[in-house]
Write a protein that holds these residues in place. Structure first.
Motif, PDB file in Angstrom:
ATOM      1  N   GLU A 187       0.822  -1.206   0.000  1.00  0.00           N
ATOM      2  CA  GLU A 187       0.000   0.000   0.000  1.00  0.00           C
ATOM      3  C   GLU A 187       0.856   1.254   0.000  1.00  0.00           C
ATOM      4  OE1 GLU A 187      -1.374  -0.994   4.487  1.00  0.00           O
ATOM      5  OE2 GLU A 187      -1.504   1.132   3.990  1.00  0.00           O
ATOM      6  N   ARG A 188       1.960   1.194   0.763  1.00  0.00           N
ATOM      7  CA  ARG A 188       2.836   2.349   0.854  1.00  0.00           C
ATOM      8  C   ARG A 188       3.479   2.690  -0.487  1.00  0.00           C
ATOM      9  NH1 ARG A 188       2.787   6.367   4.321  1.00  0.00           N
ATOM     10  NH2 ARG A 188       0.946   5.657   5.440  1.00  0.00           N
ATOM     11  N   LEU A 189       3.839   1.633  -1.209  1.00  0.00           N
ATOM     12  CA  LEU A 189       4.433   1.833  -2.530  1.00  0.00           C
ATOM     13  C   LEU A 189       3.450   2.562  -3.438  1.00  0.00           C
ATOM     14  CD1 LEU A 189       6.373  -1.248  -3.887  1.00  0.00           C
ATOM     15  CD2 LEU A 189       7.074   1.136  -3.885  1.00  0.00           C
ATOM     16  N   ALA A 190       2.204   2.086  -3.420  1.00  0.00           N
ATOM     17  CA  ALA A 190       1.177   2.706  -4.249  1.00  0.00           C
ATOM     18  C   ALA A 190       1.023   4.177  -3.874  1.00  0.00           C
ATOM     19  CB  ALA A 190      -0.149   1.966  -4.073  1.00  0.00           C
ATOM     20  N   HIS A 191       1.003   4.418  -2.589  1.00  0.00           N
ATOM     21  CA  HIS A 191       0.868   5.779  -2.102  1.00  0.00           C
ATOM     22  C   HIS A 191       2.053   6.638  -2.553  1.00  0.00           C
ATOM     23  CE1 HIS A 191      -0.598   9.005   0.319  1.00  0.00           C
ATOM     24  NE2 HIS A 191       0.409   8.987   1.160  1.00  0.00           N
ATOM     25  N   PHE A 192       3.220   6.050  -2.463  1.00  0.00           N
ATOM     26  CA  PHE A 192       4.429   6.769  -2.864  1.00  0.00           C
ATOM     27  C   PHE A 192       4.349   7.193  -4.336  1.00  0.00           C
ATOM     28  CE2 PHE A 192       8.832   7.161  -4.241  1.00  0.00           C
ATOM     29  CZ  PHE A 192       9.418   7.853  -3.197  1.00  0.00           C
ATOM     30  N   ILE A 193       3.937   6.266  -5.164  1.00  0.00           N
ATOM     31  CA  ILE A 193       3.815   6.573  -6.597  1.00  0.00           C
ATOM     32  C   ILE A 193       2.767   7.649  -6.833  1.00  0.00           C
ATOM     33  CG2 ILE A 193       3.042   5.623  -8.801  1.00  0.00           C
ATOM     34  CD1 ILE A 193       4.418   3.023  -8.026  1.00  0.00           C
ATOM     35  N   ASP A 194       1.634   7.514  -6.159  1.00  0.00           N
ATOM     36  CA  ASP A 194       0.578   8.513  -6.307  1.00  0.00           C
ATOM     37  C   ASP A 194       1.084   9.900  -5.941  1.00  0.00           C
ATOM     38  OD1 ASP A 194      -1.394   6.917  -7.310  1.00  0.00           O
ATOM     39  OD2 ASP A 194      -2.202   6.374  -5.343  1.00  0.00           O
ATOM     40  N   THR A 195       1.767   9.957  -4.821  1.00  0.00           N
ATOM     41  CA  THR A 195       2.287  11.243  -4.374  1.00  0.00           C
ATOM     42  C   THR A 195       3.216  11.851  -5.412  1.00  0.00           C
ATOM     43  OG1 THR A 195       2.172  10.550  -2.063  1.00  0.00           O
ATOM     44  CG2 THR A 195       3.599  12.412  -2.568  1.00  0.00           C
ATOM     45  N   HIS A 196       4.079  11.007  -5.934  1.00  0.00           N
ATOM     46  CA  HIS A 196       5.022  11.522  -6.912  1.00  0.00           C
ATOM     47  C   HIS A 196       4.316  11.990  -8.183  1.00  0.00           C
ATOM     48  CE1 HIS A 196       9.332  12.018  -7.593  1.00  0.00           C
ATOM     49  NE2 HIS A 196       9.028  11.925  -8.877  1.00  0.00           N
TER      50      HIS A 196
ATOM     51  N   PHE B 192      13.806  15.309  -8.151  1.00  0.00           N
ATOM     52  CA  PHE B 192      12.973  14.197  -7.700  1.00  0.00           C
ATOM     53  C   PHE B 192      12.354  14.508  -6.338  1.00  0.00           C
ATOM     54  CE2 PHE B 192      12.084  10.071  -5.780  1.00  0.00           C
ATOM     55  CZ  PHE B 192      11.516   9.374  -6.839  1.00  0.00           C
ATOM     56  N   ILE B 193      13.160  15.004  -5.443  1.00  0.00           N
ATOM     57  CA  ILE B 193      12.670  15.345  -4.108  1.00  0.00           C
ATOM     58  C   ILE B 193      11.635  16.465  -4.182  1.00  0.00           C
ATOM     59  CG2 ILE B 193      13.350  16.406  -1.921  1.00  0.00           C
ATOM     60  CD1 ILE B 193      15.938  14.816  -2.091  1.00  0.00           C
ATOM     61  N   ASP B 194      11.943  17.481  -4.978  1.00  0.00           N
ATOM     62  CA  ASP B 194      11.003  18.588  -5.125  1.00  0.00           C
ATOM     63  C   ASP B 194       9.655  18.090  -5.634  1.00  0.00           C
ATOM     64  OD1 ASP B 194      12.559  20.621  -4.185  1.00  0.00           O
ATOM     65  OD2 ASP B 194      13.441  21.093  -6.140  1.00  0.00           O
ATOM     66  N   THR B 195       9.703  17.255  -6.627  1.00  0.00           N
ATOM     67  CA  THR B 195       8.462  16.734  -7.195  1.00  0.00           C
ATOM     68  C   THR B 195       7.660  15.984  -6.135  1.00  0.00           C
ATOM     69  OG1 THR B 195       9.486  16.471  -9.365  1.00  0.00           O
ATOM     70  CG2 THR B 195       7.471  15.223  -8.955  1.00  0.00           C
ATOM     71  N   HIS B 196       8.376  15.165  -5.366  1.00  0.00           N
ATOM     72  CA  HIS B 196       7.661  14.392  -4.350  1.00  0.00           C
ATOM     73  C   HIS B 196       7.065  15.305  -3.279  1.00  0.00           C
ATOM     74  CE1 HIS B 196       6.806  10.270  -3.165  1.00  0.00           C
ATOM     75  NE2 HIS B 196       6.738  10.743  -1.926  1.00  0.00           N
ATOM     76  N   LEU B 197       7.833  16.300  -2.899  1.00  0.00           N
ATOM     77  CA  LEU B 197       7.326  17.237  -1.898  1.00  0.00           C
ATOM     78  C   LEU B 197       6.111  17.981  -2.440  1.00  0.00           C
ATOM     79  CD1 LEU B 197      10.626  18.669  -0.381  1.00  0.00           C
ATOM     80  CD2 LEU B 197       9.056  16.977   0.593  1.00  0.00           C
ATOM     81  N   ALA B 198       6.181  18.351  -3.698  1.00  0.00           N
ATOM     82  CA  ALA B 198       5.032  19.020  -4.318  1.00  0.00           C
ATOM     83  C   ALA B 198       3.802  18.125  -4.229  1.00  0.00           C
ATOM     84  CB  ALA B 198       5.355  19.349  -5.776  1.00  0.00           C
ATOM     85  N   GLY B 199       4.025  16.846  -4.443  1.00  0.00           N
ATOM     86  CA  GLY B 199       2.923  15.891  -4.340  1.00  0.00           C
ATOM     87  C   GLY B 199       2.366  15.812  -2.935  1.00  0.00           C
ATOM     88  N   LEU B 200       3.199  16.165  -1.970  1.00  0.00           N
ATOM     89  CA  LEU B 200       2.742  16.168  -0.578  1.00  0.00           C
ATOM     90  C   LEU B 200       2.098  17.493  -0.203  1.00  0.00           C
ATOM     91  CD1 LEU B 200       5.856  14.408   0.984  1.00  0.00           C
ATOM     92  CD2 LEU B 200       3.516  13.521   1.034  1.00  0.00           C
ATOM     93  N   GLY B 201       2.040  18.403  -1.151  1.00  0.00           N
ATOM     94  CA  GLY B 201       1.378  19.667  -0.905  1.00  0.00           C
ATOM     95  C   GLY B 201       2.308  20.760  -0.452  1.00  0.00           C
ATOM     96  N   ILE B 202       3.601  20.515  -0.526  1.00  0.00           N
ATOM     97  CA  ILE B 202       4.561  21.540  -0.137  1.00  0.00           C
ATOM     98  C   ILE B 202       5.000  22.316  -1.381  1.00  0.00           C
ATOM     99  CG2 ILE B 202       6.855  21.952   0.817  1.00  0.00           C
ATOM    100  CD1 ILE B 202       6.376  19.314   2.409  1.00  0.00           C
ATOM    101  N   PRO B 203       4.774  23.620  -1.382  1.00  0.00           N
ATOM    102  CA  PRO B 203       5.065  24.401  -2.581  1.00  0.00           C
ATOM    103  C   PRO B 203       6.559  24.446  -2.878  1.00  0.00           C
ATOM    104  CG  PRO B 203       4.571  25.836  -0.743  1.00  0.00           C
ATOM    105  CD  PRO B 203       4.284  24.457  -0.278  1.00  0.00           C
ATOM    106  N   ARG B 204       6.887  24.347  -4.137  1.00  0.00           N
ATOM    107  CA  ARG B 204       8.255  24.493  -4.612  1.00  0.00           C
ATOM    108  C   ARG B 204       8.697  25.915  -4.368  1.00  0.00           C
ATOM    109  NH1 ARG B 204       9.150  20.497  -9.361  1.00  0.00           N
ATOM    110  NH2 ARG B 204       7.179  19.715  -8.565  1.00  0.00           N
ATOM    111  N   ARG B 205       9.959  26.101  -4.098  1.00  0.00           N
ATOM    112  CA  ARG B 205      10.342  27.503  -3.891  1.00  0.00           C
ATOM    113  C   ARG B 205      10.710  28.155  -5.216  1.00  0.00           C
ATOM    114  NH1 ARG B 205      15.038  27.186   0.313  1.00  0.00           N
ATOM    115  NH2 ARG B 205      13.151  26.662   1.486  1.00  0.00           N
TER     116      ARG B 205
END
Lengths: 205, 205
Positions: A187-196, B192-205
DNA sequence: GCCTGAAAATGAACATTGTTCAAGAAGAAT
DNA sequence: ATTCTTCTTGAACAATGTTCATTTTCAGGC
């Protein structure tokens, strides 16, 4: 002599034994790990002499590499079998497929990634290419999801994304250094991909 | 005899040699890879007998594990040295630091992750714990960036994120199976990190 | 300084395991 | 049946991890 390859009795037996050697070696690696694999064990299990292993594979590394080669092929087959109708579902399917393969064949996958050549002999090109291929499976669905992105970027992204999945899984499955609890891995993997993907501007469903 | 640990001449020499043994082993692993490490080479380089290596470390694995233990410590030190004033910059700094360490000490890091115990002897608990610790470095900055998230989720996320970085780097640095060109690795990792953070709702600077 | 007992160092011998190769067996060609 | 080629064999060798009886070292007491 016939120009056409004839299937002589000798050749048949030889091929038969080659397959058996590979199969035994694979099972030994799969069950007891690469480090426990010994020439003598393989030869004894196949009921042939040690020398025959060398005739067939040149050296011990040759046998290991042959098994590893087939491991990449099996992995690729499994990844390729993931339905490609829906690119988003395909990405999840690919991560799942890799997780499944890694779970069922942990030692074989480790053998593929951890085996080092003796001295400084170069790693076989064909295996390199096959692994590269396997790690490019996310390219097609990502191209469909990101039609306006630079092709070069998508190519890099797809390999990075799969490398990330590989990292998460290979560490997550090490019983020894559990970075992520196994049961939650899926589930975490799926979530990780979704987030990305969300970070890439693709809306979650 | 004194209760207080006295620093006898004997003890000093012994410790001295222990340190030398570790140092030599580390250099041999670093330059020629774990597979090329031989007891006799180490003993000869230190100018002591083979038996002394065994007196000091029990067996050959003991020496390797000692080197690996110090490798995690060095890695942790490097990660801990990353400035923590700005959590976003810290995340990038951690990825950079890992990339730097992996670049400079590729073989030592491989030794840490690829070494398998003989037979089925268990992996030392303390190393497990240290690696787990190292892989948790992203926790603090992520907690600051995601104050409203479930703590358990953030804990998992931080380990997955670092595992992902690990996967991208360790495959990216394999000269043999270059998933991502080395020169681009740094910038790509940041992206890659920026993209993932963006997916978490954290705005890119 | 010398003696003595404990601790450590030594390296030859051993055990395991990868590798080679001369001799023999098996099969194909005639 | 004979010859010729090829493959198979396993004993011997080489490399390397491991053990242990012997020797050396040296701190502590005299």
């Amino acid at each position: 002599m016939n120009i056409v390859q004839e299937e002589s009795r000798r050749d048949r037996k030889k091929l038969q034994r080659r397959l058996l050697l590979i199969e035994i070696a694979r099972q030994l690696i799969a069950t007891k790990g690469l480090r426990s694999l010994k020439v003598r064990d393989v030869a004894e299990a196949v009921e042939c002499s040690i020398g025959s292993v060398y005739n067939e594979f040149g050296d011990f590394d040759g046998l290991i590499l042959t098994v590893n080669r087939e491991t990449v092929l099996a992995l690729t087959a499994r990844l390729t079998a993931v339905p490609s109708d829906d690119p988003l579902r395909q990405l999840h399917g690919l991560a799942d497929a890799y997780l499944g393969f890694a779970t069922e064949h942990a030692n074989l996958l480790r053998s593929l990634f951890e085996h080092r050549m003796e001295d400084d002999r170069p790693f076989p090109e064909d295996i390199l290419a096959m692994v590269m291929d396997a790690f490019a499976v996310m390219h097609a669905p990502l191209v469909r999801l990101l039609p306006d992105h630079d092709p070069g970027d998508v190519a890099l992204l797809s390999r990075m994304m799969f490398s990330a999945v590989h990292g998460i899984i290979s560490l997550g499955l090490e019983e020894r250094m559990v970075a992520v609890p196994p049961e939650r891995l899926r589930e975490r993997l799926a979530h990780f991909i979704d987030t990305h993907l969300a970070g890439l501007g693709i809306p979650r469903r």
